[in-house]
Design an enzyme around this catalytic site. Structure first.
Site, short mmCIF file in Angstrom:
data_model
loop_
_atom_site.label_atom_id
_atom_site.label_comp_id
_atom_site.label_asym_id
_atom_site.label_seq_id
_atom_site.Cartn_x
_atom_site.Cartn_y
_atom_site.Cartn_z
N SER A 139 -7.78 0.70 3.68
CA SER A 139 -8.23 0.18 2.38
C SER A 139 -9.39 -0.79 2.59
O SER A 139 -9.61 -1.28 3.69
CB SER A 139 -7.07 -0.56 1.72
N SER A 140 -10.11 -1.07 1.51
CA SER A 140 -11.15 -2.11 1.54
C SER A 140 -10.77 -3.30 0.66
O SER A 140 -11.58 -4.21 0.46
CB SER A 140 -12.48 -1.55 1.03
N THR A 197 -10.12 -0.01 -9.00
CA THR A 197 -9.08 -0.87 -8.46
C THR A 197 -9.12 -2.07 -9.38
O THR A 197 -10.02 -2.16 -10.22
CB THR A 197 -9.48 -1.24 -6.99
N GLY A 240 -13.79 -2.05 -6.46
CA GLY A 240 -15.10 -1.54 -6.05
C GLY A 240 -15.15 -0.74 -4.77
O GLY A 240 -16.20 -0.65 -4.15
N GLY A 241 -14.01 -0.15 -4.32
CA GLY A 241 -14.05 0.67 -3.10
C GLY A 241 -14.61 -0.14 -1.94
O GLY A 241 -14.27 -1.31 -1.74
N ARG A 290 0.85 -1.19 0.00
CA ARG A 290 0.00 0.00 0.00
C ARG A 290 0.89 1.25 0.00
O ARG A 290 1.97 1.25 0.60
CB ARG A 290 -0.83 -0.05 1.28
N ASP A 310 -7.89 8.19 0.64
CA ASP A 310 -8.44 7.16 1.53
C ASP A 310 -8.21 7.46 3.01
O ASP A 310 -8.68 6.72 3.87
CB ASP A 310 -7.86 5.78 1.17
N THR A 353 -4.24 -0.80 -6.91
CA THR A 353 -5.12 0.33 -7.24
C THR A 353 -4.36 1.64 -7.39
O THR A 353 -3.25 1.79 -6.87
CB THR A 353 -6.18 0.50 -6.12
#
Ligand code: GLY
Length: 553
Positions: A436-437, A365, A457-458, A91, A407, A383
């Site tokens: 993050s998701s 993403t 998809g967030g 990340r 984010d 992403t």
């Protein structure tokens, strides 16, 4: 039995499991068939699942510029043939100049454009370091071989599909704000069309430098080009930030659902927590008896997600900055039983007052799933945050910058009904990673990989992954049926269920009668799934993005 024989017995058992886990042909599934083909070719040449994932990810950075990337970050979950799982967190990290109040203007008001659309929203990219780390641990083929297809696709170009051309055309106005982006993704300012060839010569040169020396991204010419752009236009990222970037090796989050072991993403992703907490709640119900997409099933899925997302808002953030994330409590079966006790099977619950209303979803993403002949698997989601990230190509380097700092939460105490969040765990700080998701998962049954799944998809990502998994485990779907089935999502606030329009009309009406507000969308996510059944890998690409492709070795 003689005690000295025990180690040999264990070794035989383990070898037995490895052989058992093998399959005749590997499989790569990603959002672009051309990228899946690059990965499958690596498998044919004897590469490992990690080799194939690295080649696919670099190729996606060329053929899927909306989310495939060099300038972003993500998570790579893998499982070896002997059953060892590892999780690489690549990340993006906040630059040293980041601070909790950085999204407030001089008047103290929240500045959304700065948060999501300025050079200050660029996090230190992690993709190149993350892919390199994965290769260093589990790669078999030479590093330069893995970048070859990406270099070729960038240098010689590829023919745009209708879908790719439409995606570029939809963002043309945003590309116009930055000359290098417009030059790369248009024909002198005019939209590219289906059948046009898109070549990206600067990107090809950057990839060729990385093939020779990956550190070029963090301390060589590529780093200098990034820093030059930052300095010229008021960005925060410095040469020191780039040199200081490190991926983190984290412990895989583990759970179980109806006897299947689930390997999932730990913080700074909330994907694993939301998925596993929701599954623990759902395990107490006979979903199979209710039927897929029935009102009873969708109601329970929504209620489970509502509760998992409420905990996400309260507790989740970068673990390097939040020592007390109570994951073992949140993911315990006892806690799930308590939460089940708060669910009325006939009526929608109400989410708490808007203390943690969510900002607008930013859905772009991309995910890829790989399995090789030895049963080694990779589940990789990465992403740029928005589609095409900041829409800003680094001049001379040909790749897009992320806007991942979006984010982070808006600012201390800035939680309000308009959708801002100001809770502490996810405020910006130097070298912190934004929450993050993303939710790459690998499922294991009887000691072998059984399923690989993930999606863009967030905040809808864990819900999409949950659906693919329920379809297989509870409803006996094959891989393609699991991907095609209608999806729903609930994220606590706003208090409504997002439903795909393909959900049966009778189910929508019944949910409304139970007190649920619905928001209808055409499609949710883009899952890329591999299922191992009867000793073979079944790949299912998601037609919600028509270029997605499953390619066998
Ligand atoms: N930027 C999307 C995510 O990390 O969830």
């Amino acid at each position: 039995m003689r005690l000295f024989l025990v180690p040999f017995l264990l070794l035989f058992l383990r070898l037995g499991l490895c052989l058992h886990a093998g399959i005749p042909r590997g499989m790569v599934v990603s959002q672009e068939r051309l990228a899946s083909e690059a990965g499958a070719q690596v498998l044919r040449e004897g590469g490992s699942a990690v080799d194939a994932a690295v080649a696919t990810a670099f190729a996606l950075a060329v053929v899927h510029p909306a989310a495939g990337n060099l300038g972003g970050g993500g998570f790579l979950l893998s499982r070896s043939a002997s059953g060892r799982s590892s999780f690489i967190d690549f990340r993006e990290m906040a630059p040293a100049a980041a601070h909790p109040r950085m999204w407030l203007g001089e008047d103290g008001r929240y500045d959304g454009a700065r948060h999501h659309g300025s050079l200050a929203s660029v996090g230190v990219p992690g993709t190149v370091a993350g892919l390199r780390e994965a290769w260093k641990r589990e790669g078999r083929l030479p590093w330069a071989r893995l970048l070859k297809p990406a270099i070729r696709l960038a240098r010689d170009g590829f023919v745009l599909s209708e879908n790719q051309a439409a995606s570029l055309a939809a963002h043309l106005d945003e590309f116009k704000r930055h000359a290098p982006t417009l030059a790369q993704f248009s024909r002198e300012g005019e939209a590219l069309r289906k059948g046009d060839r898109l070549a990206q010569p600067d990107l090809a040169k950057t990839l060729a430098r990385l093939a020779k020396d990956w550190t070029d991204f963090y301390r060589g010419r590529t780093a200098r080009l990034m820093v030059l752009d930052m300095k010229a236009h008021g960005g925060l990222l410095t040469a020191t930030d780039l040199r200081g970037y490190r991926p983190a090796i984290r412990e895989t989050l583990k759970g179980s659902y109806r006897g299947v072991e689930i390997l999932a993403a730990p913080p700074p992703s909330s994907g694993g927590q939301v998925l596993l907490e929701a599954l623990n709640i759902l395990e107490g119900y006979d979903l199979g008896g209710m039927g897929a997409s029935s009102p009873a099933e969708v109601h329970l899925v929504a209620e489970a997600l509502r509760r998992a997302f409420a905990d996400r808002a309260q507790f989740l953030g970068d673990p390097d900055f939040n020592g007390g994330i109570p994951l073992s409590r949140l993911l315990s079966k006892d806690y799930a039983a308590q939460l089940r006790g708060t669910i009325d099977r006939e009526r929608a619950s109400a989410s708490a007052p808007d203390r943690f209303a969510w900002p607008k979803d930013r859905p772009d993403t991309t995910h890829l799933s790989v399995i090789d002949r030895k049963g080694r698997a990779v589940s990789l989601t990465y992403t740029l945050e928005d589609s095409y990230g900041l829409k800003r190509i680094v001049p001379g380097a040909g790749f897009l910058l992320n806007n991942e700092m979006g984010d982070f939460n808006a600012g201390p105490g800035l939680t309000d009904a308009t959708g801002l969040i100001g809770t502490a765990p996810n405020l910006a700080q130097p070298r912190k990673r934004p929450l993050s998701s993303m939710c790459p998962v690998i499922l294991v049954k009887e000691g072998a990989v059984f399923m690989v799944s993930g999606s863009p998809g967030g905040r809808t990502i864990p819900a999409t992954v949950l659906h693919t998994l329920l379809q297989v485990v509870d409803f006996g779907a094959d891989a393609q049926a699991a991907v095609d089935a209608p999806r729903v999502h609930h994220q606590w606030l706003p208090d409504r269920i997002q439903v795909e329009s393909s959900l049966p009309a009778a189910t929508k009406a019944a949910l409304q009668a139970m007190g649920h507000a619905l928001k209808e969308v055409k499609k949710q996510g883009c899952a890329q799934v591999i299922l191992v059944r009867n000793g073979r890998a079944e790949g299912a690409a998601d037609a919600r993005w028509p270029d997605s492709g499953a390619v066998a070795e």
